[in-house]
Structures are given as structure tokens and as C-alpha cells.
Scaffold this motif. Structure first.
Motif, mmCIF file in Angstrom:
data_model
loop_
_atom_site.group_PDB
_atom_site.id
_atom_site.type_symbol
_atom_site.label_atom_id
_atom_site.label_comp_id
_atom_site.label_asym_id
_atom_site.label_seq_id
_atom_site.Cartn_x
_atom_site.Cartn_y
_atom_site.Cartn_z
ATOM 1 N N THR A 112 0.793 -1.236 0.000
ATOM 2 C CA THR A 112 0.000 0.000 0.000
ATOM 3 C C THR A 112 0.822 1.281 0.000
ATOM 4 O O THR A 112 0.263 2.352 -0.264
ATOM 5 C CB THR A 112 -0.926 0.022 1.226
ATOM 6 N N GLU A 113 2.117 1.200 0.292
ATOM 7 C CA GLU A 113 2.933 2.406 0.382
ATOM 8 C C GLU A 113 3.959 2.457 -0.744
ATOM 9 O O GLU A 113 4.377 1.422 -1.266
ATOM 10 C CB GLU A 113 3.657 2.459 1.743
ATOM 11 N N PRO A 114 4.395 3.656 -1.128
ATOM 12 C CA PRO A 114 5.370 3.802 -2.215
ATOM 13 C C PRO A 114 6.796 3.542 -1.734
ATOM 14 O O PRO A 114 7.652 4.437 -1.719
ATOM 15 C CB PRO A 114 5.175 5.254 -2.649
ATOM 16 N N VAL A 115 7.062 2.298 -1.319
ATOM 17 C CA VAL A 115 8.389 1.909 -0.848
ATOM 18 C C VAL A 115 8.786 0.595 -1.516
ATOM 19 O O VAL A 115 7.934 -0.194 -1.925
ATOM 20 C CB VAL A 115 8.448 1.764 0.687
ATOM 21 N N ASP A 116 10.098 0.377 -1.633
ATOM 22 C CA ASP A 116 10.624 -0.847 -2.212
ATOM 23 C C ASP A 116 11.098 -1.837 -1.152
ATOM 24 O O ASP A 116 11.083 -3.047 -1.381
ATOM 25 C CB ASP A 116 11.806 -0.534 -3.139
ATOM 26 N N MET A 117 11.519 -1.331 -0.008
ATOM 27 C CA MET A 117 12.041 -2.187 1.052
ATOM 28 C C MET A 117 11.672 -1.613 2.412
ATOM 29 O O MET A 117 11.698 -0.402 2.610
ATOM 30 C CB MET A 117 13.566 -2.338 0.944
ATOM 31 N N ILE A 118 11.343 -2.515 3.331
ATOM 32 C CA ILE A 118 11.095 -2.143 4.721
ATOM 33 C C ILE A 118 12.041 -2.951 5.593
ATOM 34 O O ILE A 118 12.091 -4.180 5.500
ATOM 35 C CB ILE A 118 9.632 -2.401 5.116
ATOM 36 N N VAL A 119 12.805 -2.256 6.425
ATOM 37 C CA VAL A 119 13.779 -2.900 7.295
ATOM 38 C C VAL A 119 13.271 -2.848 8.727
ATOM 39 O O VAL A 119 12.842 -1.793 9.207
ATOM 40 C CB VAL A 119 15.147 -2.184 7.208
ATOM 41 N N GLY A 120 13.306 -3.968 9.412
ATOM 42 C CA GLY A 120 12.903 -3.994 10.807
ATOM 43 C C GLY A 120 13.883 -3.221 11.673
ATOM 44 O O GLY A 120 15.077 -3.172 11.392
ATOM 45 N N THR A 121 13.373 -2.602 12.724
ATOM 46 C CA THR A 121 14.259 -1.876 13.646
ATOM 47 C C THR A 121 13.886 -2.162 15.091
ATOM 48 O O THR A 121 12.705 -2.234 15.443
ATOM 49 C CB THR A 121 14.229 -0.356 13.399
ATOM 50 N N ARG A 122 14.913 -2.329 15.903
ATOM 51 C CA ARG A 122 14.750 -2.464 17.347
ATOM 52 C C ARG A 122 14.904 -1.129 18.050
ATOM 53 O O ARG A 122 14.768 -1.051 19.274
ATOM 54 C CB ARG A 122 15.819 -3.431 17.885
ATOM 55 N N PHE A 123 15.170 -0.062 17.278
ATOM 56 C CA PHE A 123 15.533 1.221 17.867
ATOM 57 C C PHE A 123 14.668 2.366 17.360
ATOM 58 O O PHE A 123 15.146 3.499 17.237
ATOM 59 C CB PHE A 123 17.004 1.518 17.574
ATOM 60 N N ALA A 124 13.414 2.102 17.069
ATOM 61 C CA ALA A 124 12.524 3.172 16.618
ATOM 62 C C ALA A 124 12.331 4.187 17.731
ATOM 63 O O ALA A 124 12.239 3.837 18.910
ATOM 64 C CB ALA A 124 11.167 2.592 16.205
ATOM 65 N N ASN A 160 19.614 -5.573 11.294
ATOM 66 C CA ASN A 160 18.383 -6.328 11.548
ATOM 67 C C ASN A 160 18.118 -7.238 10.350
ATOM 68 O O ASN A 160 17.998 -6.774 9.223
ATOM 69 C CB ASN A 160 17.208 -5.361 11.753
ATOM 70 N N GLY A 161 18.033 -8.532 10.596
ATOM 71 C CA GLY A 161 17.882 -9.494 9.505
ATOM 72 C C GLY A 161 16.482 -9.597 8.949
ATOM 73 O O GLY A 161 16.259 -10.289 7.946
ATOM 74 N N LEU A 162 15.513 -8.911 9.561
ATOM 75 C CA LEU A 162 14.137 -8.963 9.076
ATOM 76 C C LEU A 162 13.924 -7.826 8.088
ATOM 77 O O LEU A 162 13.855 -6.655 8.472
ATOM 78 C CB LEU A 162 13.160 -8.855 10.246
ATOM 79 N N ARG A 163 13.828 -8.188 6.810
ATOM 80 C CA ARG A 163 13.646 -7.202 5.740
ATOM 81 C C ARG A 163 12.571 -7.701 4.789
ATOM 82 O O ARG A 163 12.548 -8.871 4.424
ATOM 83 C CB ARG A 163 14.928 -7.008 4.935
ATOM 84 N N ALA A 164 11.699 -6.812 4.364
ATOM 85 C CA ALA A 164 10.690 -7.138 3.356
ATOM 86 C C ALA A 164 10.918 -6.244 2.152
ATOM 87 O O ALA A 164 11.187 -5.048 2.305
ATOM 88 C CB ALA A 164 9.280 -6.933 3.916
ATOM 89 N N PHE A 165 10.817 -6.812 0.947
ATOM 90 C CA PHE A 165 11.090 -6.009 -0.243
ATOM 91 C C PHE A 165 10.299 -6.538 -1.432
ATOM 92 O O PHE A 165 9.767 -7.649 -1.423
ATOM 93 C CB PHE A 165 12.587 -5.982 -0.562
ATOM 94 N N ASN A 166 10.219 -5.706 -2.465
ATOM 95 C CA ASN A 166 9.419 -6.044 -3.630
ATOM 96 C C ASN A 166 10.254 -6.712 -4.724
ATOM 97 O O ASN A 166 11.448 -6.964 -4.555
ATOM 98 C CB ASN A 166 8.680 -4.805 -4.155
ATOM 99 N N LYS A 167 9.606 -6.979 -5.867
ATOM 100 C CA LYS A 167 10.270 -7.720 -6.943
ATOM 101 C C LYS A 167 11.415 -6.924 -7.552
ATOM 102 O O LYS A 167 12.427 -7.503 -7.980
ATOM 103 C CB LYS A 167 9.237 -8.076 -8.029
ATOM 104 N N ARG A 168 11.280 -5.618 -7.615
ATOM 105 C CA ARG A 168 12.377 -4.805 -8.150
ATOM 106 C C ARG A 168 13.654 -5.050 -7.352
ATOM 107 O O ARG A 168 14.731 -5.278 -7.920
ATOM 108 C CB ARG A 168 12.016 -3.318 -8.103
ATOM 109 N N VAL A 169 13.552 -4.988 -6.034
ATOM 110 C CA VAL A 169 14.718 -5.212 -5.180
ATOM 111 C C VAL A 169 15.242 -6.632 -5.353
ATOM 112 O O VAL A 169 16.455 -6.843 -5.468
ATOM 113 C CB VAL A 169 14.365 -4.938 -3.710
ATOM 114 N N ALA A 170 14.346 -7.599 -5.378
ATOM 115 C CA ALA A 170 14.766 -8.996 -5.535
ATOM 116 C C ALA A 170 15.535 -9.196 -6.836
ATOM 117 O O ALA A 170 16.555 -9.899 -6.866
ATOM 118 C CB ALA A 170 13.550 -9.922 -5.489
#
Length: 234
Positions: A112-124, A160-170
Motif C-alpha cells: 500500500t505504500e510507495p516503498v521498495d524495502m522495509i527494514v525492521g528496527t529495534r531502535f525506533a 536487523n535481519g528482518l527485511r521485506a522487499f518487492n520484486k524490483r529489489v529482488a
């Protein structure tokens, strides 16, 4: 097939695995309840990890020898991006630290958002996890301080090893660093490829098992050293 499986049929979890036979089966079975597509890369394990991966029902790819986490992630990305209908990808640890609920939020944000990758953070800001062991906290904060690129991208938790990304990044991902420095290399790729990136606060489950495998002072020194090496990459 459940509604959850239908919702996430376009998503692939990529799980690098090295000698995680004690927990990998349970980790995969839990994740498969929500995400039907998981590829676990058995990175030359000396234990029965491959047997547990197969029994859990995940896709299994074997490295005949241990090549390191970066290589295992790259192998998993290449396998997943070749699958029909694959649109979203998530790197997910094998030791039980990552939470499925966090992945659900991250993938929904990708949709839903205009992003290619989301990285998890423990320090927000305002949501810093008190569970992070002090050695890990110091090391990870130091890595960010040593990396102007990480700070410029607005990231607070580069390892942080938890990352979500789209097909472009892949499609564009090409990890060359096999050790822990692959995390710093990914930061470099975000910058050089102009991937749109943001963070998501996540909960990391630090168990006695996971801490025994990855929270030592030696491990922290290795992360710092690999991060300094990765800074020299283009």
C-alpha cells in the motif's frame, strides 16, 4: 487453503539456516500457517537441519559447504524470485527471533505504500526494545555511527535481519559478501540502486537458544569488523 494463505500467496520467506536443527522445524511450521511459500537454504549444516526443513514442508535448497549467511540469502532470493507469482520477499531468521506478526505488517505496507524495502528496527524513536542485550545494543549503535550512508538513509538498525522487499529489489539484489557484512552491503545497494526504504518497529524474541548462538562479544566484534570492510565496497 486458508484465507491467510490466499492473502500471502504472492509472498516468499527466505530463511538462511546453519546448524539450526533444534528449532528450525518449529520456526517453519509456525510461519507456514500464514505464509505458504518459504524457501530455507541449508548452508552446509553439520546437523539434521535439512531433515527438519523437509519435514516441515518448506522448499529446501542445500549448499554442500558452509558459504555464510550472505550467500545463503542470495541463493534464497534467486530461488524465490524465479517462482511464478512472486511479488514480495522477506528475509527471516531460522533461530526463532523473528515474529510472523511483524512480517504481516511489513508486507501489507509494501502493498500500500510507495516503498521498495522495509527494514525492521529495534531502535525506533519512542519504541526502542528493552529486550536487546546490552552488548548487542552497543555494537549495533556503533555500526550506525560508523556508517554515514546508513544515517543518511534514515536507518537505525542496519544489521536487523528482518527485511521485506518487492520484486524490483529482488531482481537487482546481488550479495557478494558472504559473512555478516552482507547487511552493510545491502545498505550500499539501497543507496546505489535508489531503492525507496523505510523502517518498521519489530519485536525480536531473544531466547536462551538464540543468545547462545549470536550474542557474544566475539560476534559483536566480527559485526563491527565486517561492517568496516563493507564500507570499502562501491
Amino acid at each position: 487453503m486458508t484465507q491467510q494463505h490466499i492473502d500471502f500467496a504472492d509472498t516468499w520467506l527466505i530463511v538462511p539456516c546453519y546448524n539450526e536443527g533444534a528449532v528450525i522445524g518449529e520456526v517453519l511450521r509456525n510461519a507456514l500457517q500464514t505464509f505458504p511459500n518459504i524457501v530455507a537454504v541449508n548452508d552446509g549444516s553439520h546437523d539434521d537441519s535439512a531433515t527438519h526443513i523437509h519435514a516441515a514442508g518448506a522448499h529446501l535448497v542445500n549448499h554442500p559447504v558452509n558459504l555464510g549467511q550472505g550467500a545463503a540469502i542470495q541463493t534464497g532470493v534467486e530461488y524465490a524470485r524465479a517462482q511464478p507469482g512472486a511479488k514480495y520477499f522477506v528475509t527471516f531468521d531460522a533461530d526463532g527471533q523473528h515474529q510472523v506478526k511483524d512480517v504481516v505488517r511489513m508486507v501489507e505496507r509494501l502493498r500500500t505504500e510507495p516503498v521498495d524495502m522495509i527494514v525492521g528496527t529495534r531502535f525506533a524513536k519512542g519504541k526502542e526494545s528493552a529486550q536487546v542485550p546490552w552488548i548487542k545494543r552497543v555494537v549495533l549503535r556503533t555500526v550506525v555511527l560508523l556508517s554515514p550512508r546508513t544515517r543518511r538513509l534514515g536507518l537505525s538498525d542496519a544489521h536487523n535481519g528482518l527485511r521485506a522487499f518487492n520484486k524490483r529489489v529482488a531482481n537487482e539484489m546481488n550479495i557478494r559478501m558472504n559473512g555478516m557484512s552482507h547487511a552493510s552491503e545491502i545498505i550500499g545497494m539501497i543507496d546505489s540502486h535508489s531503492w525507496r526504504v523505510t523502517e518498521e518497529p519489530v519485536d525480536i524474541l531473544y531466547t536462551e537458544y538464540s543468545m547462545s548462538k549470536g550474542q557474544s562479544l566475539i560476534n559483536g566484534v566480527n559485526i563491527l569488523a565486517d561492517g568496516l570492510v563493507a564500507r570499502r565496497l562501491p
